[in-house]
Design an enzyme around this catalytic site. Structure first.
Site, PDB file in Angstrom:
ATOM      1  CE  LYS A  58      -3.884  -2.253   2.259  1.00 33.99           C
ATOM      2  NZ  LYS A  58      -4.487  -2.676   3.530  1.00 33.99           N
ATOM      3  CD  GLN A 102      -3.416  -4.296   6.706  1.00 35.72           C
ATOM      4  OE1 GLN A 102      -3.321  -3.313   5.972  1.00 35.72           O
ATOM      5  NE2 GLN A 102      -4.033  -5.395   6.327  1.00 35.72           N
ATOM      6  CG  ASP A 125      -9.709   0.194   5.275  1.00 34.51           C
ATOM      7  OD1 ASP A 125      -9.520  -0.154   4.102  1.00 34.51           O
ATOM      8  OD2 ASP A 125      -9.035  -0.201   6.248  1.00 34.51           O
TER       9      ASP A 125
END
Ligand code: NDP
Length: 300
Positions: A58, A102, A125
């Site tokens: 990422k 994460q 997200d």
């Protein structure tokens, strides 16, 4: 003469690369016109090797798109309070437009609390309850989770208009199944959501013009479950051990046999996975523009 047909392979890698190129162009324009560089902060707690690979990838994608990448690796012993304090600092940092924590987090940390600590405006997200509510009620300014958005892009790449199609989503997680189903509904598909308690799953799948598998069971979906010509989107990422001890990644769809029946299918790897990262960049760009009152560029 025997005519054999097989599916078109949906090249998620190429489609994602194209999307990332377009995003890089938009980022360059933002810098030029508004002196604004979108920034994404990624927090990882603990040393899960798979998570470390995802976070590294990422970070690379963010930098490659011309955005700023901030990475914070916190020890597995980090308390929930310490993690929340870090997120709150990032919530008020003007250089940071997107925040991603994460998952999974260590067991002693409540994921729901953490997710809802991220400012909804920076929730790239799309997991915050406010963004989920906006998705469900069809508000256009929602930040929507990346994998589901990537799935819809791949479907539209093949079909164009989804309106009126029968879509079956196997899996009802908050991260994939439910948001994919809501996005399909927004596109006017007729949507069925199947899960572990669904009876006659294969018969339900046989009705699907669009079949999305997000289960986490290697090669669950067989050729006999698939309507000839259907578009099959395989979200699953499962590592399996072969007879010689080597390992390989497979999806939730038995690719080799479904390939013979479907109209189009995503491979694993190289299908949905690359789209997830590309859509994370799109969300970061969208978040940066929105936070600065700049019209969000149309990218698809
Ligand atoms: P979850 O484990 O959170 O959810 C799995 C879903 O599958 C649940 O809704 C479950 O039903 C359902 N399910 C389980 N067994 C069956 C069965 N036998 N028949 C029908 N449904 C079943 O997984 P995720 O949604 O997080 O992930 C799904 C897969 O996608 C995984 O392989 C994951 O690695 C992958 N993934 C890939 C991403 C990418 O970028 N390509 C991103 C995120 C995930 P129930 O609710 O009843 O338990």
């Amino acid at each position: 003469m025997t005519i054999t047909t097989h599916a078109t392979i949906i090249d998620g890698k190429a489609i994602a690369a194209n999307l990332r190129k377009k995003i890089a162009g938009q980022v360059a324009a933002l810098k030029e016109m508004f002196k604004l560089t979108p920034g994404l902060a990624v927090i990882i707690v603990g040393e899960d090797p798979a998570s470390q690979v995802y976070v590294k990838n990422k970070g690379l994608a963010v930098t490659e798109a011309g955005m700023q990448s901030f990475q914070y690796t916190l020890p597995a012993t980090t308390t929930q309070q310490e993690l929340i304090a870090k997120i709150e600092l990032l919530n008020s940092d003007p250089k940071v437009h997107g925040i991603l924590v994460q998952l999974p987090l260590p067991k002693h940390i409540d994921e729901k609390v953490v997710i809802n600590t991220v400012s909804p405006a920076k929730d790239v997200d799309g997991f915050h309850i406010e963004n989920v509510g906006k998705l469900v009620t069809g508000q256009k300014d929602a930040l929507v989770s990346c994998t589901p958005v990537g799935c819809i892009m791949l479907i539209k790449e093949v079909l164009g208009d989804i309106s009126g199609k029968n879509a079956v989503v196997v899996g009802r997680s908050n991260i994939v199944g439910k948001p994919v189903a809501h996005l399909l509904l927004q596109e006017n598909a007729t949507v069925t959501i199947a899960h572990s308690r669904t009876t006659n799953l294969h018969e339900i799948c046989q009705q699907a013009d669009i079949l999305v598998a997000a289960v986490g069971i290697p090669q669950l979906v067989k050729a006999s479950w698939v309507k000839p010509g259907a578009v099959v989107i395989d979200v699953g990422i499962n590592r399996v051990t072969l007879s010689d001890g080597a390992t390989k990644l497979v999806g939730d769809v038995a690719f080799d046999e479904v390939f013979e029946v479907a109209g189009a299918i995503t491979p694993v790897p190289g299908g949905v996975g690359p789209m997830t990262i590309a859509c994370l960049l799109t969300n970061t760009l969208k978040a940066a523009c929105t936070q600065h009152g700049i019209k969000v560029p149309a990218i698809s």
